[in-house]
Design a protein around this motif. Structure first.
Motif, PDB file in Angstrom:
ATOM      1  N   MET B  55      23.199  23.093 -32.817  1.00 26.17           N
ATOM      2  CA  MET B  55      22.437  23.691 -33.908  1.00 26.17           C
ATOM      3  C   MET B  55      22.914  25.123 -34.118  1.00 26.17           C
ATOM      4  N   MET B  56      23.023  25.518 -35.387  1.00 29.55           N
ATOM      5  CA  MET B  56      23.406  26.902 -35.662  1.00 29.55           C
ATOM      6  C   MET B  56      22.277  27.622 -36.393  1.00 29.55           C
ATOM      7  N   ASN B  57      22.322  28.929 -36.315  1.00 29.04           N
ATOM      8  CA  ASN B  57      21.331  29.771 -36.975  1.00 29.04           C
ATOM      9  C   ASN B  57      21.940  30.341 -38.240  1.00 29.04           C
ATOM     10  N   LEU B  58      21.439  29.884 -39.375  1.00 30.21           N
ATOM     11  CA  LEU B  58      21.936  30.424 -40.636  1.00 30.21           C
ATOM     12  C   LEU B  58      20.820  31.269 -41.228  1.00 30.21           C
ATOM     13  N   VAL B  65      25.374  21.270 -36.788  1.00 30.75           N
ATOM     14  CA  VAL B  65      26.786  21.364 -37.150  1.00 30.75           C
ATOM     15  C   VAL B  65      27.455  20.062 -36.729  1.00 30.75           C
ATOM     16  N   ILE B  66      28.139  19.454 -37.680  1.00 32.99           N
ATOM     17  CA  ILE B  66      28.798  18.178 -37.415  1.00 32.99           C
ATOM     18  C   ILE B  66      30.303  18.394 -37.329  1.00 32.99           C
ATOM     19  N   ASP B  67      30.891  17.908 -36.260  1.00 32.31           N
ATOM     20  CA  ASP B  67      32.339  17.947 -36.102  1.00 32.31           C
ATOM     21  C   ASP B  67      32.909  16.815 -36.953  1.00 32.31           C
ATOM     22  N   GLU B  92      18.450  16.557 -49.279  1.00 31.94           N
ATOM     23  CA  GLU B  92      17.360  17.462 -48.920  1.00 31.94           C
ATOM     24  C   GLU B  92      17.562  18.150 -47.571  1.00 31.94           C
ATOM     25  N   LYS B  93      18.687  17.948 -46.943  1.00 33.62           N
ATOM     26  CA  LYS B  93      18.915  18.589 -45.659  1.00 33.62           C
ATOM     27  C   LYS B  93      20.125  19.503 -45.735  1.00 33.62           C
ATOM     28  N   SER B  94      20.068  20.586 -44.969  1.00 33.21           N
ATOM     29  CA  SER B  94      21.229  21.453 -44.883  1.00 33.21           C
ATOM     30  C   SER B  94      21.975  21.122 -43.605  1.00 33.21           C
ATOM     31  N   VAL B  95      23.287  21.132 -43.698  1.00 32.37           N
ATOM     32  CA  VAL B  95      24.089  20.744 -42.553  1.00 32.37           C
ATOM     33  C   VAL B  95      25.395  21.539 -42.595  1.00 32.37           C
ATOM     34  N   GLY B  96      25.945  21.801 -41.421  1.00 31.18           N
ATOM     35  CA  GLY B  96      27.234  22.477 -41.377  1.00 31.18           C
ATOM     36  C   GLY B  96      28.325  21.487 -40.985  1.00 31.18           C
TER      37      GLY B  96
END
Lengths: 747, 156
Positions: B55-58, B65-67, B92-96
């Protein structure tokens, strides 16, 4: 227009709440004249608003309802169980109609028809003895009533009760009609202003006030000439007033004329003297049903002065006690519906949420700043650290205040539940009542909203399974009517909501048997009573022999539990055979902040909620005992607690060979079970801002949420309940790492 | 009439963000992309699929965060400072998305997309919507809805 409409429906919610509170009071016999007045006003305002939006069915129903309330407040009907029950069904249907109108749905015509008929019947019976009254009623339901009432609504904004413009604020002795029936001489003043009076800046209210200083005055407005709203131009000029004055000593007709001297020629003025007989007043009272039929009553009033004065005697008794009440209330600073409403504002929830998020981020930034300050070579009592300390206090207070905006009393939620109790009792053929305690307890709005479903289900269960049938209750020496108690309280930083029924309690033998049949437990499992009770929360569990209309529809208590857990809450059930069952829900005060212990495991920072924490220890190896398959136990105070290696449970590392260098956290779950969490190190206790994982990801076994630390890193918050092994409880968080790896690779 | 024709044409033109994983080029519709950031440390998630880095902090929001390399079966990325995270908003979701490098923003016609070759790998079929050919490069269009971590995991 749609804004207005939204506002109307929002107002309806408030009004329905007032109505519901009144009904509760009525049922508990704690009502007074003001209760019924407030209820009447609520229904009346709903009707008025509905008129403005052309919601015909709502108008009709509200009107019938209003009539019954009106008869109640004029003591034509007494409050008894039948009336209360009728009012409750009336309330339910009214809520349905409001909801249907809000969603633009049409309720089936048959819905509520019976209630409507019954309401009408009640009014008719109450007024049945008097011939003229039926006509009044008929008129009122007809469409021309709508115009008059719509006017009424708009006048309500500035004024008070049904008196509308007739009752002017600041006038002394409005309810003087009571004494009017004493044979004294009265002056009846008929006053109708010409439009020119208004254009010259005169105000009838001032004239009336001057008149009011001469004795006891009652005022009746005749609005029959007022044009319908759509074609309305000069409203005031169309109104005429009948003023009845019981003069003080030394007042005669000429003194009264003096008042109107300045407006001579700009109005129609007629002053007459009359003597009111007590008997005459009484006789006339039922015929002239003043508040319900202002138009009908105004006609005779215009004809001769005397009957108008008689008409005045009717509403007076109802009004007089109310006026007193209001005084008493403003005296002690009470806040009822009659008080001005400008103490609250309506704010879009999104704005509040945005504010809360921003403040949450501010708190995080503040913590980050503080942390970086600590790393700088600044002495502890420098101006900087003082300012930082102040910033910390301020942001804490700010956050608390912002969270308080979202807090709402649970009253509304509880009142919704009282309806569920009524409906499910009816369906189950049982009689029961809901007792509410601590409705003023404030809880986050999201929490109250999301509690509706679980509470509904729990109450249905209580009525259906908890309460016995009437004959069984009598046989058991209990009152025939079952009692369901809904209680809310703040307890040690959490909100505790409990639902208690005085039913038969959980049939443990049956539950156990069922659980064995379903393979949830093994026959040889040694379960405590509380373990058995809490089996009810297991998925796929239902003890009802036959599926009833209410519950047993496949949605079990397990769904209730998972919904409560999703709110960060715990649910627990306690039962005493023959005495009843209590289900306790304990919820965090806010969904945003909590106290936690920052720990380290396998190089990761994690947070253990302080609520669950009982003790931290550094054990000697002597207290740790090995069991099969690497299971270990810790002996504390003569009892043996399971040790859970957090690093292993979360799949961060392989099982540790020994725990001698580990710190142990003693945690206790909602069910009272305890275990010891083995962690690498304990850092500090701190307040953390909760960040949900579901929003952008999904729920993770063993993890409740996440938080952001001072350095900007994310720390996960451990779900302690899932870290407590229990024979009757599936704990996904405790599955061994290998099993989970398999699950993951399948995705 | 001519106006209508222009309208139709612009409707078909979309912008895509192309990026590299290893030697291969991929792309997403720019509508999904919120921003592009350098690599930041993430917090490891317990019991997470291998392609979820953490998980990252934005700016106060917590997002996974997905590789993408791992997700597409191209091997695990060992993240370094040169790596890039594409922040995307999907369902509806935020993802890296952790990728090697972002290459370009290109305007393409939607009808230029060619179907994915019928290869045996179910992963290819599921995650690649089709390919664009741009200057002799094959750019693989990612099916963003499929690429998201599937909820079934927690229900298991």
């Amino acid at each position: 227009m749609s804004d207005l409409r939204d506002m109307f429906f929002e107002e309806c919610d408030d009004l329905l709440e007032v109505l519901s509170t009144g009904l509760e009071d009525l049922q508990n016999e704690t009502s007074d004249a003001e209760t019924i007045n407030a209820m009447f006003r609520s229904v009346h305002s709903i009707k008025g608003g509905a008129g403005a939006f052309g919601l015909d069915r709502l108008i009709k129903f509200a009107h019938a309802f209003e009539n019954v309330l009106d008869d109640l407040r004029s003591d034509k009907i007494g409050v008894d169980a039948t009336i209360t029950a009728l009012m409750f069904s009336g309330f339910d249907h009214l809520s349905d109609l409001v909801d249907a109108a809000r969603d633009d749905n049409d309720l089936p015509d048959t819905d509520g028809a019976a209630v409507l008929a019954e309401l009408k019947q009640t009014t008719q019976n109450a007024n049945g003895g008097v011939g003229g009254d039926d006509d009044d009623d008929a008129n009122e339901v007809s469409s021309d009533d709508f115009e008059v009432q719509a006017m009424d609504f708009s006048f309500d904004l500035g004024g008070d009760d049904d008196g509308g413009i007739g009752e002017l604020p600041g006038l002394p002795a409005l309810g003087g009609g009571e004494e009017a029936v004493d044979g004294a001489t009265h002056f009846v003043v008929k006053f109708k202003a010409d439009p020119v009076l208004y254009t010259r800046g005169h105000d009838p209210a001032l004239l009336f006030r001057a008149l009011g200083e001469m004795g006891e005055l009652s005022i009746e407005a005749d609005r029959s000439e007022v044009a319908p709203l759509e074609s309305l131009k000069d409203a005031p000029a169309a109104i005429s007033w009948t003023l009845t004055l019981r003069p003080d000593d030394g007042i005669d007709e000429s003194t009264i004329r003096e008042i109107f001297e300045f407006v001579e020629g700009q109005c129609t003025l007629h002053i007459s003297e009359t003597v009111l007989e007590a008997a005459a007043g009484e006789e006339a009272a039922p015929a002239a049903d003043a508040p319900a039929a202002p138009v009908a009553e105004a006609a005779p009033a215009a004809a001769t002065a005397a009957p108008a004065a008689k008409a005045e005697t009717k509403p007076a008794p109802a009004k007089a006690p109310k006026a007193e009440k209001q005084e008493a209330k403003s005296g002690d600073g009470g806040k009822k519906s009659s008080e001005p409403r400008n103490s609250t504002i309506r704010v879009d929830l999104n704005r509040v949420d945005r504010l809360i998020n921003l403040v949450g981020e501010l708190v995080i930034s503040e913590a980050m700043l503080r942390q970086s300050m600590n790393e700088l070579p600044v002495s502890a009592n420098s101006a900087v650290s003082e300012a930082i300390g102040q910033l910390k206090t301020l942001s804490g207070v700010l956050q608390e205040s912002v969270m308080a905006i979202r807090a709402q009393p649970v009253r509304g939620l509880f009142q919704r539940m009282s309806r569920i109790v009524r409906e499910s009792s009816r369906q189950a053929g049982k009689t029961s009542r809901l007792v509410m305690v601590g409705e003023a307890t404030e809880v986050d709005k999201t929490v109250t909203e999301r509690l509706v479903e679980p509470l509904t289900h729990m109450i249905r269960n209580s009525v259906d399974h908890g309460l016995e049938k009437a004959e069984d209750r009598v046989a058991a020496g209990k009152p025939e009517m079952g009692t369901i108690k809904l209680e809310a309280a703040h307890r040690s930083g959490r909100v505790v909501i409990s639902l208690t029924d005085d039913g038969a309690g959980v049939n443990r033998a049956k539950v156990r048997q069922k659980a064995e049949e379903k393979g949830l437990i093994r026959p040889e499992d040694d379960l405590t009573d509380s373990d058995i009770d809490n089996l009810l929360f297991r998925p796929g569990f239902s003890t009802a022999d036959e599926i009833s209309q209410l519950s047993g529809r496949g949605v079990g208590m397990d769904v209730v539990r998972s919904e409560i857990q999703a709110l960060g809450g715990r649910i627990n059930l306690q039962s005493e055979p023959g005495k009843g069952t209590t289900i306790t829900i304990s919820l965090p005060l806010t969904l945003a902040v909590m106290e936690g212990m920052l720990i380290e495991v396998a190089g990761e920072s994690l947070v253990v909620p302080t609520v669950a924490l009982r003790e931290t220890l550094q054990p000697g190896q002597a207290n740790i005992h090995d069991f099969c398959d690497g299971d270990r136990g810790l002996s504390v105070n003569d009892s043996m607690l399971p040790i859970v290696d957090l690093g292993e449970a979360l799949g961060f590392r392989a099982p540790l060979p020994d725990f001698s260098n580990q710190s142990l956290l003693l945690i206790e779950g909602e069910s009272g079970r305890r275990s010891a969490l083995a962690v690498d190190g304990i850092v500090e206790q701190r307040e953390v801002v909760i960040k949900g994982l579901e929003q952008n990801y999904q729920s993770i076994p063993g993890i409740a949420a996440a938080t952001i630390l001072g350095n900007g890193k994310i720390a996960l918050i451990v779900d302690t309940d899932q870290m407590i092994p229990s024979p009757g409880n599936g704990n996904p968080g405790l599955r061994k790492g290998s099993e989970l790896a398999e699950v993951n690779s399948n995705v | 009439m001519s106006e209508q024709a222009t309208q139709e044409q612009t409707d078909e033109r979309i912008e895509i963000v192309s990026f590299a994983i290893g030697e291969q080029a991929f792309c997403l519709d720019i509508g999904h992309v919120l921003e592009i950031r350098g690599w930041t440390n993430t917090t490891t998630l317990p019991h997470a699929p291998d392609y979820v880095v953490g998980m990252m902090n934005l700016r106060g929001a917590v997002l996974p965060v997905i590789d993408l390399s791992m997700r597409l079966g191209l091997g695990k990325t060992i993240p370094e400072s040169r790596h890039v995270i594409i922040i995307a908003h999907i369902d509806e979701k935020s993802v890296g998305f952790l990728v090697d490098a972002v290459s370009n923003i290109i305007t393409v016609n939607t009808d230029e997309i060619k179907p994915t070759p019928e290869v045996s790998s179910s992963r290819t079929a599921a995650f690649i919507r089709g390919v664009y050919t741009l200057d002799d490069t094959i750019v693989r269009a990612i099916d963003v809805h499929q690429i998201m971590p599937q909820e079934a995991l927690s229900a298991a």
